[in-house]
Design a protein around this motif. Sequence first.
Motif, PDB file in Angstrom:
ATOM      1  N   GLU A   1       0.767  -1.376  -0.225  1.00 30.89           N
ATOM      2  CA  GLU A   1       0.166   0.244  -0.100  1.00 30.89           C
ATOM      3  C   GLU A   1       0.551   1.072  -0.103  1.00 30.89           C
ATOM      4  O   GLU A   1       0.177   2.253  -0.871  1.00 30.89           O
ATOM      5  CB  GLU A   1      -1.087  -0.010   0.971  1.00 30.89           C
ATOM      6  N   LEU A   2       1.745   1.223   0.346  1.00 27.73           N
ATOM      7  CA  LEU A   2       2.846   2.158   0.529  1.00 27.73           C
ATOM      8  C   LEU A   2       3.426   2.482  -0.510  1.00 27.73           C
ATOM      9  O   LEU A   2       3.456   4.204  -0.997  1.00 27.73           O
ATOM     10  CB  LEU A   2       4.020   1.978   1.841  1.00 27.73           C
ATOM     11  N   ASP A   3       3.698   2.492  -1.677  1.00 28.66           N
ATOM     12  CA  ASP A   3       3.801   2.538  -2.401  1.00 28.66           C
ATOM     13  C   ASP A   3       3.235   2.919  -4.235  1.00 28.66           C
ATOM     14  O   ASP A   3       3.209   3.803  -5.086  1.00 28.66           O
ATOM     15  CB  ASP A   3       4.727   1.629  -3.795  1.00 28.66           C
ATOM     16  N   SER A   4       1.178   2.254  -3.585  1.00 26.25           N
ATOM     17  CA  SER A   4       0.718   2.942  -4.154  1.00 26.25           C
ATOM     18  C   SER A   4      -0.574   3.941  -3.834  1.00 26.25           C
ATOM     19  O   SER A   4      -1.638   4.930  -4.544  1.00 26.25           O
ATOM     20  CB  SER A   4      -0.479   2.225  -4.496  1.00 26.25           C
ATOM     21  N   LEU A   5       0.085   5.111  -2.845  1.00 24.99           N
ATOM     22  CA  LEU A   5      -0.943   5.568  -2.181  1.00 24.99           C
ATOM     23  C   LEU A   5      -0.573   7.046  -3.240  1.00 24.99           C
ATOM     24  O   LEU A   5       0.805   7.670  -3.331  1.00 24.99           O
ATOM     25  CB  LEU A   5      -0.661   5.902  -0.380  1.00 24.99           C
ATOM     26  N   THR A   6      -1.477   8.372  -3.171  1.00 24.93           N
ATOM     27  CA  THR A   6      -1.293   9.378  -3.534  1.00 24.93           C
ATOM     28  C   THR A   6      -2.228  10.456  -2.979  1.00 24.93           C
ATOM     29  O   THR A   6      -3.408  10.455  -3.238  1.00 24.93           O
ATOM     30  CB  THR A   6      -1.311   9.213  -4.832  1.00 24.93           C
ATOM     31  N   PRO A   7      -2.022  10.523  -1.756  1.00 33.17           N
ATOM     32  CA  PRO A   7      -3.350  11.043  -0.814  1.00 33.17           C
ATOM     33  C   PRO A   7      -4.035  12.495  -1.886  1.00 33.17           C
ATOM     34  O   PRO A   7      -5.325  12.999  -1.399  1.00 33.17           O
ATOM     35  CB  PRO A   7      -2.478  12.462   0.227  1.00 33.17           C
ATOM     36  N   ALA A   8      -3.072  13.110  -3.056  1.00 30.43           N
ATOM     37  CA  ALA A   8      -4.002  14.550  -3.145  1.00 30.43           C
ATOM     38  C   ALA A   8      -5.304  14.145  -3.969  1.00 30.43           C
ATOM     39  O   ALA A   8      -5.601  14.760  -4.371  1.00 30.43           O
ATOM     40  CB  ALA A   8      -3.039  15.162  -4.177  1.00 30.43           C
ATOM     41  N   VAL A   9      -4.613  12.611  -3.976  1.00 27.24           N
ATOM     42  CA  VAL A   9      -6.443  12.100  -5.126  1.00 27.24           C
ATOM     43  C   VAL A   9      -7.671  11.105  -3.997  1.00 27.24           C
ATOM     44  O   VAL A   9      -7.124  10.446  -4.059  1.00 27.24           O
ATOM     45  CB  VAL A   9      -5.262  11.184  -6.366  1.00 27.24           C
ATOM     46  N   SER A  10      -8.376  12.120  -4.705  1.00 26.31           N
ATOM     47  CA  SER A  10      -9.612  11.689  -3.958  1.00 26.31           C
ATOM     48  C   SER A  10     -10.255   9.690  -4.617  1.00 26.31           C
ATOM     49  O   SER A  10      -9.639  10.378  -5.547  1.00 26.31           O
ATOM     50  CB  SER A  10     -10.629  12.588  -4.236  1.00 26.31           C
ATOM     51  N   PRO A  11      -9.959   9.198  -3.418  1.00 27.81           N
ATOM     52  CA  PRO A  11     -10.040   8.989  -2.029  1.00 27.81           C
ATOM     53  C   PRO A  11      -9.059   8.827  -1.333  1.00 27.81           C
ATOM     54  O   PRO A  11      -8.323   8.659  -0.589  1.00 27.81           O
ATOM     55  CB  PRO A  11     -11.457   8.117  -1.583  1.00 27.81           C
ATOM     56  N   GLY A  12      -7.782   9.025  -2.174  1.00 30.73           N
ATOM     57  CA  GLY A  12      -6.421   8.976  -1.632  1.00 30.73           C
ATOM     58  C   GLY A  12      -6.223   9.824  -0.342  1.00 30.73           C
ATOM     59  O   GLY A  12      -5.418   9.032   0.362  1.00 30.73           O
ATOM     60  N   ASP A  13      -6.852  10.816   0.425  1.00 29.84           N
ATOM     61  CA  ASP A  13      -6.535  11.569   1.254  1.00 29.84           C
ATOM     62  C   ASP A  13      -7.212  10.117   2.692  1.00 29.84           C
ATOM     63  O   ASP A  13      -6.827  10.061   3.747  1.00 29.84           O
ATOM     64  CB  ASP A  13      -7.395  12.581   1.653  1.00 29.84           C
ATOM     65  N   VAL A  14      -8.620   9.390   2.089  1.00 35.77           N
ATOM     66  CA  VAL A  14      -9.450   8.607   2.845  1.00 35.77           C
ATOM     67  C   VAL A  14      -8.476   7.508   3.518  1.00 35.77           C
ATOM     68  O   VAL A  14      -8.199   6.881   4.086  1.00 35.77           O
ATOM     69  CB  VAL A  14     -10.458   8.035   2.411  1.00 35.77           C
ATOM     70  N   ARG A  15      -7.731   7.038   1.985  1.00 34.55           N
ATOM     71  CA  ARG A  15      -6.754   5.482   1.901  1.00 34.55           C
ATOM     72  C   ARG A  15      -5.663   6.183   3.000  1.00 34.55           C
ATOM     73  O   ARG A  15      -5.124   5.244   3.875  1.00 34.55           O
ATOM     74  CB  ARG A  15      -6.269   5.885   0.364  1.00 34.55           C
ATOM     75  N   THR A  16      -5.037   7.146   2.795  1.00 34.06           N
ATOM     76  CA  THR A  16      -3.597   7.249   3.354  1.00 34.06           C
ATOM     77  C   THR A  16      -4.361   7.376   4.883  1.00 34.06           C
ATOM     78  O   THR A  16      -3.255   6.734   5.672  1.00 34.06           O
ATOM     79  CB  THR A  16      -3.368   8.607   3.030  1.00 34.06           C
ATOM     80  N   PHE A  17      -4.856   8.068   5.025  1.00 33.16           N
ATOM     81  CA  PHE A  17      -5.194   8.047   6.374  1.00 33.16           C
ATOM     82  C   PHE A  17      -5.578   6.765   7.424  1.00 33.16           C
ATOM     83  O   PHE A  17      -5.495   6.537   8.711  1.00 33.16           O
ATOM     84  CB  PHE A  17      -7.136   9.336   6.973  1.00 33.16           C
ATOM     85  N   LEU A  18      -6.496   5.506   6.633  1.00 33.39           N
ATOM     86  CA  LEU A  18      -6.702   4.502   6.348  1.00 33.39           C
ATOM     87  C   LEU A  18      -5.263   3.801   6.669  1.00 33.39           C
ATOM     88  O   LEU A  18      -5.349   2.692   7.888  1.00 33.39           O
ATOM     89  CB  LEU A  18      -8.098   4.330   6.377  1.00 33.39           C
ATOM     90  N   ALA A  19      -4.530   3.395   6.132  1.00 37.27           N
ATOM     91  CA  ALA A  19      -3.555   3.243   6.175  1.00 37.27           C
ATOM     92  C   ALA A  19      -2.170   3.105   7.066  1.00 37.27           C
ATOM     93  O   ALA A  19      -1.707   2.792   7.923  1.00 37.27           O
ATOM     94  CB  ALA A  19      -2.294   3.552   4.368  1.00 37.27           C
ATOM     95  N   GLY A  20      -2.513   4.746   7.575  1.00 34.46           N
ATOM     96  CA  GLY A  20      -1.621   5.095   9.063  1.00 34.46           C
ATOM     97  C   GLY A  20      -2.253   4.819   9.498  1.00 34.46           C
ATOM     98  O   GLY A  20      -1.701   3.956  11.018  1.00 34.46           O
ATOM     99  N   GLU A  21      -4.058   4.316  10.381  1.00 29.82           N
ATOM    100  CA  GLU A  21      -4.171   3.741  11.762  1.00 29.82           C
ATOM    101  C   GLU A  21      -3.843   2.956  11.366  1.00 29.82           C
ATOM    102  O   GLU A  21      -4.127   1.759  12.776  1.00 29.82           O
ATOM    103  CB  GLU A  21      -6.235   4.277  11.091  1.00 29.82           C
ATOM    104  N   PHE A  22      -4.247   1.374  10.062  1.00 34.72           N
ATOM    105  CA  PHE A  22      -3.682   0.597  10.520  1.00 34.72           C
ATOM    106  C   PHE A  22      -1.193  -0.045  10.047  1.00 34.72           C
ATOM    107  O   PHE A  22      -1.505  -0.440  10.957  1.00 34.72           O
ATOM    108  CB  PHE A  22      -3.868  -0.004   8.528  1.00 34.72           C
ATOM    109  N   ALA A  23      -1.190   1.084   9.986  1.00 36.55           N
ATOM    110  CA  ALA A  23       0.440   1.198  10.208  1.00 36.55           C
ATOM    111  C   ALA A  23       0.419   1.208  11.406  1.00 36.55           C
ATOM    112  O   ALA A  23       0.959   0.593  12.315  1.00 36.55           O
ATOM    113  CB  ALA A  23       0.829   1.800   9.374  1.00 36.55           C
TER     114      ALA A  23
END
Length: 460
Positions: A336-358
């Motif tokens: 997941e770390l290599d595929s996330l792009t926070p600036a592209v919706s819903p990348g912000d949601v995915r990034t936050f959820l990935a942070g929680e998961f980590a």
Amino acid sequence: MIRPRAVRPLFLAALLGTGACAYYNSMYGAVHLAKSAERAERLGRTFDAQSDWAQVAAKAETTIVRHPRSKWALPARFLEGKAYQRLNSCERAIGPLEIARSESPDSATVSEARALLGDCYTKLGDPAAAAAAFRPLLSSSDSAVRHAALFAVGVAELSSGQPADADGHLLASGDPRAPAYRVLALARAGHPAAAAALADTLLDRKDSTVVWDSVFAAVGGADPMLGSVLVDRRAAAPDVTPQQKATWLVDDAHRLLRVDTARAFARFATVDSLQPGSEPARQAAVARADVWSSRATGAADLDSAERYLAAFAATSGAAAYQVGPELAAVRWLGGELDSLTPAVSPGDVRTFLAGEFARDSVGARRIASLLFRRLAVEAPASPYAPKALLALARLEPASADSIAAVLRAEYAASPYTLAIDGAAAPGYSTLEDSLLSYATAHPHAPRRVAPKRSRRDDLR
């Protein structure tokens, strides 16, 4: 445990001196059976002793119920309490024994009641009450009772968190079991070197009464390196099974992680070779993976964690499922770390959820910090940017004040900023529901058992 005296002949004679037939029948029977039970205990006939004590309790209770105001009610209380203590029914023994201790005019009965009470309070997990019961016996004129009380008080004080006092009483007791407890007392009192030296003497004596797991935990908890030396010495003995050794090494490695990661990892590797696929080997694999995960700052670092878990899965056969969730979690996060792009919706949601998961499922707090910071920097307009900053503040307390300043300067109207100030936060529930809906509709991350958290935890 202080060994109570046998039922005294004078006590029996006094009971027989009454002319009341009812007293004679119930109390004579109780006293006679108590003597029989004690004799059976001395001969090792446990079943007979237990049967006799059960009858003692019944006959003593009969006397108390039928003649509650007689002069024999108090001796009956004592016998009732003693019988229940012998039957390991301490909840029922304490009441009558406390009455005997506080009301009996006979000093010998009071002393015996104290000893029985101390034993019961110990069994019931109340060391403070046990110490209080035993402590008056420290001045007993009977040296056997006095020394037994010294040992009992020392053990109780050790359990009560008074290791220095415990060591003094244990040393004075002369009880052969005392040195093993003194090791724990010395270690917990902040004297690991003295504890280790005493433990060495127990090793040399091949003392079979020592609970080595507790000794290793006490000494190693105070000084991991000293504890590790003790583990090596004991584990080298011929009577130690591979399972015991593997378990000790895993526990030792966990303590060593605080001071010497290389030595800890060497311990884990030894466990793998001793018992591949075993429960200690699983613990070793998970522990090594957790270390790498906690230090990871990117996908490459997670590769090491994955390697340890995969190695266990490959050698454990049917037990591979035991590390399956951990392995899947580490693999997913790395990808997941290599595929996330926070600036592209819903990348912000995915990034936050990935942070929680980590943070919550992998224990990769550094990666979680990077993801939360990345969201705030690369997608500052995201409604979840302030939530990410709050999560970052929890992970990096030293930056909490500066993060709070940013929140109030740039996100003063955010529902998350308003919520931390206790103000009305319109839109908060909508944002949280949206986040939850996405996570539910896109179960992209494998689930691992983790501490349950409330979404509002990030606001505290």
